[in-house]
Design an enzyme around this catalytic site. Structure first.
Site, short mmCIF file in Angstrom:
data_model
loop_
_atom_site.label_atom_id
_atom_site.label_comp_id
_atom_site.label_asym_id
_atom_site.label_seq_id
_atom_site.Cartn_x
_atom_site.Cartn_y
_atom_site.Cartn_z
N ARG A 1 43.35 47.75 31.80
CA ARG A 1 45.30 47.96 31.29
C ARG A 1 45.22 49.25 31.00
O ARG A 1 44.94 50.36 31.19
CB ARG A 1 45.18 47.39 29.91
N SER B 1 42.70 37.40 31.70
CA SER B 1 42.60 36.08 31.06
C SER B 1 42.68 35.02 32.04
O SER B 1 43.01 33.70 31.32
CB SER B 1 42.81 35.70 29.65
N CYS C 1 27.39 31.04 52.85
CA CYS C 1 28.64 30.81 53.32
C CYS C 1 28.99 32.10 54.03
O CYS C 1 29.34 32.33 55.27
CB CYS C 1 29.75 30.21 52.73
N HIS D 1 51.43 33.52 28.23
CA HIS D 1 51.39 33.92 26.99
C HIS D 1 52.42 33.39 26.19
O HIS D 1 53.29 32.56 26.77
CB HIS D 1 51.29 35.44 26.89
#
Lengths: 417, 488
Positions: B312, B47, B449, B51
């Site tokens: 994760r 994300s 590009c 934190h």
């Protein structure tokens, strides 16, 4: 900063920009400049080495590079100034353009601007195909430029998603260069490219066309390894149980084109949510005074012939405008797509006379009647044996001064016979 | 065989942060990264949130390193020159029942030394976030956003400029402990090092098992995200989180702004068998959208422009609740092997603090002497598109490559692409360019590009078309030449 002042500035040197610039010059504009980001003129044409260009316009079937060459020669003869490898960064309401190239930044003051930026291809993310994100996924046009301009083959075992014209042309092109074209997958019940391309590019080479199918997953950890295709129902949702895996090392996407209008949006020009191009009147003038639009940034055309025809009108009207000082404010009549019609260009009209309308239908249909209505009054009625979304329709309608004075909207509809 | 004092396995954010700390000292350091660039795994796909430290139990390593890391970020951003914004975050409660969870989080936060926490009424929240409706919300001002790959690249490149050796596309395939040394076997040859730092992320267990029997398992848990178009950036001002899902040890689907204006929705949490299965799925895309719509009812479907997923590295299984603390320790059986295990969220925030902890562990084995010629990168270089016209004009005058726009969507110049390809890590993939200068990140997704970047790679960096890749060693871009060209 390098300063310039011109009568007509054309943004984009593809077929539309070239035709508009040549036409502007022919109609008396003294100082015309074309600004293009590539190192060549002609836009996408030099990579379109197949033929079929210019048939309607000249009666001769040319290749893309040949067609472009014709206009580039005209532009050169007419002493049109060309700024290549030059990117327009912005322009404002006073029609002052800021552009950059290797010589520096330019400030170009224009009497009128013609927008001819073309379009870009939709990507995987426009349709959100799930799966991994490996290499080997190209839009059809990018693959075409690699093969034809850069001498690079993107892959060997190829699946094509979407049956737009570029996708169909590329199926055949890849086959010519020895690739295995495993099939073209199309979510609709019919091909979205021109019927002649389906015949000449797929049928003639035994390339399967999977209608009512879509890709539901892309797999491959590094390079693409396989896709899952599935049949879809009438709501275009994949039908469970119809999934089939096809191994491949390349996926080409031919999902349609999006008009390129970031510059137009930045300056506040109104955009038609259906065409993705600027809203224009019968002179192809946008909602910003003195700024005109043509080519694929106005609406996506299916042939360059029709595109050039309209682009020339944009060049002509831009020249007229550049010599006038102020816009004559008139009330606009809106032209609205009615039953069976997806969109109509122009969207506005404020002057009587013969007005060309271009539009696309919603669905393929046989035995139809095209009608143009101003309230209850029928301005035009024409039998059309067959209509197809892939084929743009172009008609001319005579709009009287009374209609302009009294009508609020015009409507274009496709009725059953 | 080349000898190093410290070998770091893994060029993610943890490995790169340690490399950067070590680069300040007179130590010979090597980093082995099996991808084609740093930040190739979980460090890229998350994300991007810095934190505050309210989500982890007091006295856990997660809480300690998160709070410590958080306090380091402003200075890091100023010196290393990555973009960073304290946007703050709201954790929203929909009812009285969920409000209890807010109070619990606030208390944990206070115990963890997280400052300025406040529970606020829904009506007040609506004034700050007009598109969010809730009963009450916990305001966490000390939460920020970065681009995780930009941070990792900044750490690694500055470390490389200070003589840390980065070996990309180099996979560690064996590890042997000798008397005072490790022998490290890779697919590019063998190396020796006194200390080995295992920062291999999802592969941390594989590395341990090369020298001893691991006493832990890794449970890969996939998180999918949706990316929204920049046109919808005004939907939110701060991060919006639901109260955390208790079962899975994750924070729940949240809505996160990014510095460039694209909003992120996600991540999901799904335990999977294959740690490399970075798929996005149709089902999860619609679930994410649905959950986000519960938080922001005004969210339009067409706002979604892309999707990605990250994995994760969890040390606890789904059955056992999904939560386990980090393990940051030297192996009891293998002296000199420093293991960093289960570094999942808030690992990005914790990275700089974990790196300092690892420095302490290394200093027990060798004397660490500061370099006096350490070159600290100072600040961020502006992009061409961010400069005023005068500055742009001056640049082009001095070097025409600034006048060639290569990526039209993001207005990136040839000079910027060349700078990206000249990076001190030697990363030369298309993604390496994209993550350094944004070329190819815009709406056309490289339609314009890619050809130009390929030409620059070929002409100015002598990369053959067979060697060009998207992002990893085998993600080749092209098959071959269309036709063989004969030299006349």
């Amino acid at each position: 900063m390098i300063s310039k002042s011109v009568d007509v500035a054309v943004i984009g040197g593809g077929p539309a920009g070239l035709a508009a610039a040549v036409s502007a010059k022919q109609h008396g504009a003294k100082h015309v400049v074309i600004i293009d980001r590539n190192s060549w003129l002609g836009g996408i044409l030099p990579q379109c080495i197949h033929d079929g260009f210019g048939v309607e316009e000249t009666g001769v079937s040319l290749t893309g590079p040949e067609y472009a060459e014709k206009y580039v020669e005209m532009a050169e003869k007419q002493d049109i100034q060309v700024l290549k490898e030059t990117m327009v960064l912005q322009f404002d309401k006073s029609k002052e353009i800021i552009a950059v190239n290797k010589k520096g930044l330019y400030k170009i003051k224009a009497g009128a601007i013609v927008l001819a930026m073309g379009c870009r291809e939709k990507t995987r993310w426009n349709v959100l195909i799930p799966g991994s994100r490996p290499s080997g996924i190209y839009t059809a046009g990018v693959a075409q430029s690699f093969i034809n301009l850069y001498n690079i083959m993107p892959g060997k075992n190829v699946i094509i998603l979407g049956s737009g014209d570029v996708g169909l042309i590329m199926a055949r092109r890849l086959k010519f260069e020895g690739a295995n074209v495993l099939g073209v997958v199309e979510i609709l019940p019919y091909a979205s490219g021109l019927p002649r391309n389906v015949v000449q590019c797929l049928n003639d080479y035994d390339i399967p066309l999977f209608l009512n199918h879509t890709i539901t997953c892309i797999d491959g950890k590094e390079r693409i390894e396989q896709v899952t295709i599935a049949q879809v129902d009438e709501h275009m949702h994949p039908i469970a149980g119809t999934e089939k895996q096809i191994s491949c090392d390349t996926l080409l996407l031919s999902l349609g084109l999006t008009p390129e209008n970031e510059l137009s949006k930045n300056v506040g020009i109104e955009i038609d949510s259906v065409t993705g191009g600027p809203i224009v009147n019968q002179m192809l003038e946008t909602t910003l005074d003195g700024v005109f639009a043509c080519g694929n940034c106005l609406q996506v055309y299916d042939t360059v012939d029709m595109l050039s025809l309209d682009a020339k009108r944009a060049g002509e009207h831009a020249t007229e405008k550049a010599s006038l000082q102020k816009r004559k404010q008139k009330s606009n009549i809106r032209i609205i797509p009615g039953d069976g019609v997806r969109y109509v260009v122009p969207q506005l009209v404020d002057k009587s006379g013969m007005i060309p309308l271009t539009f696309r239908v919603e669905k393929p249909k046989e035995n139809t009647i095209l009608r143009v209505l101003a309230g209850d009054e029928e301005l035009l009625r024409k039998k059309m044996r067959w209509v197809n979304p892939a084929n743009m329709v172009r008609i001319e309608v005579d709009i009287s001064a009374e209609t302009i004075a009294s009508a609020e909207t015009l409507k274009v509809i496709i009725d059953d016979c | 065989m080349k000898n190093f004092q410290v070998a770091i396995i893994g060029g993610g954010v943890i490995g790169s942060a340690i490399a950067w700390e070590l680069s300040k000292y007179k130590v010979d350091v090597v980093v082995f990264e099996m991808g084609s660039d740093v930040a190739s795994g979980a460090s890229k796909a998350n994300s991007g949130v810095i934190h505050s430290g309210i989500n982890s139990p007091t006295d856990s390593l997660k809480a300690r390193f998160c709070v410590e890391g958080n306090s380091m970020f402003q200075t890091l951003a100023d010196t290393l020159g990555f973009q960073f914004k304290w946007v703050g975050k709201w954790i929203i409660a929909k009812n009285q029942h969920e409000e209890k969870e807010l109070n619990r989080l606030q208390n944990v936060g206070i115990a963890n030394n997280v400052p300025y926490l406040k529970v606020i009424d829904g009506s007040e929240v609506e004034k700050k976030e007009p598109n969010v409706s809730c009963y009450k919300a916990l305001w966490v001002p000390t939460a920020g956003i970065i681009f995780p790959y930009e941070f990792t690249i900044a750490l690694a490149e500055n470390a490389a400029e200070n003589n840390v050796k980065f070996l990309l596309e180099t996979k560690v395939i064996g590890l042997k402990k000798q008397r005072n040394n490790f022998e490290i076997l890779t697919d590019k040859g063998n190396f020796q090092a006194q200390i080995v730092v295992n920062a291999a992320g999802l592969n941390c267990r594989e590395i341990v098992s090369m020298v001893e029997e691991p006493d832990f398992q890794v449970y890969p848990c996939r998180g999918e995200y949706l990316i929204l178009d920049k046109n919808y950036s005004s939907l939110i001002n701060s991060m919006i989180y639901p109260v955390p899902v208790k079962e899975l040890g994750v924070l729940g689907v949240h809505i996160t702004p990014t510095i460039e204006g694209n909003i992120l929705i996600g991540p999901s949490a799904e335990f999977i068998g294959d740690a490399e299965d970075k798929r996005t799925t149709k089902e999860m895309m619609s679930t994410l959208f649905k959950e986000a719509k519960e938080i922001i009812p005004a969210l339009p479907k067409k706002a979604v422009i892309s999707a990605y997923s990250g994995i994760r590295c969890k040390l606890a299984s789904e059955k056992s609740g999904g939560w386990a603390d980090y393990r940051i320790e030297e192996s009891k059986h293998t002296t000199g092997l420093i293991n960093l295990l289960g570094i999942e969220s808030p690992g990005l925030t914790a990275a700089p603090a974990i790196a300092r902890e690892v420095m302490k562990m290394i200093s027990k084995h060798m004397e660490l002497q500061k370099k006096n010629n350490f070159k600290l990168k100072k600040g961020r270089i502006k992009r061409f598109s961010e400069m005023p016209l005068k500055e742009q004009s001056d640049l082009v005058k001095n070097d025409e490559r600034w006048g060639r726009i290569v990526c039209r969507c993001e207005q990136i110049t040839e000079a910027e692409v060349i700078n990206a390809l000249s990076n001190p890590l030697g990363a030369r993939s298309l993604s390496a360019v994209k993550y350094r200068c944004r070329a190819g990140m815009g709406r056309c997704q490289g339609g314009f590009c890619t050809q130009h970047i390929v030409r620059i790679m070929e002409e100015q960096f002598n990369i053959g078309i067979d060697d060009m890749k998207l992002k990893s060693p085998k993600s080749y871009l092209f098959e071959k030449r269309t036709r063989e060209v004969k030299d006349d």
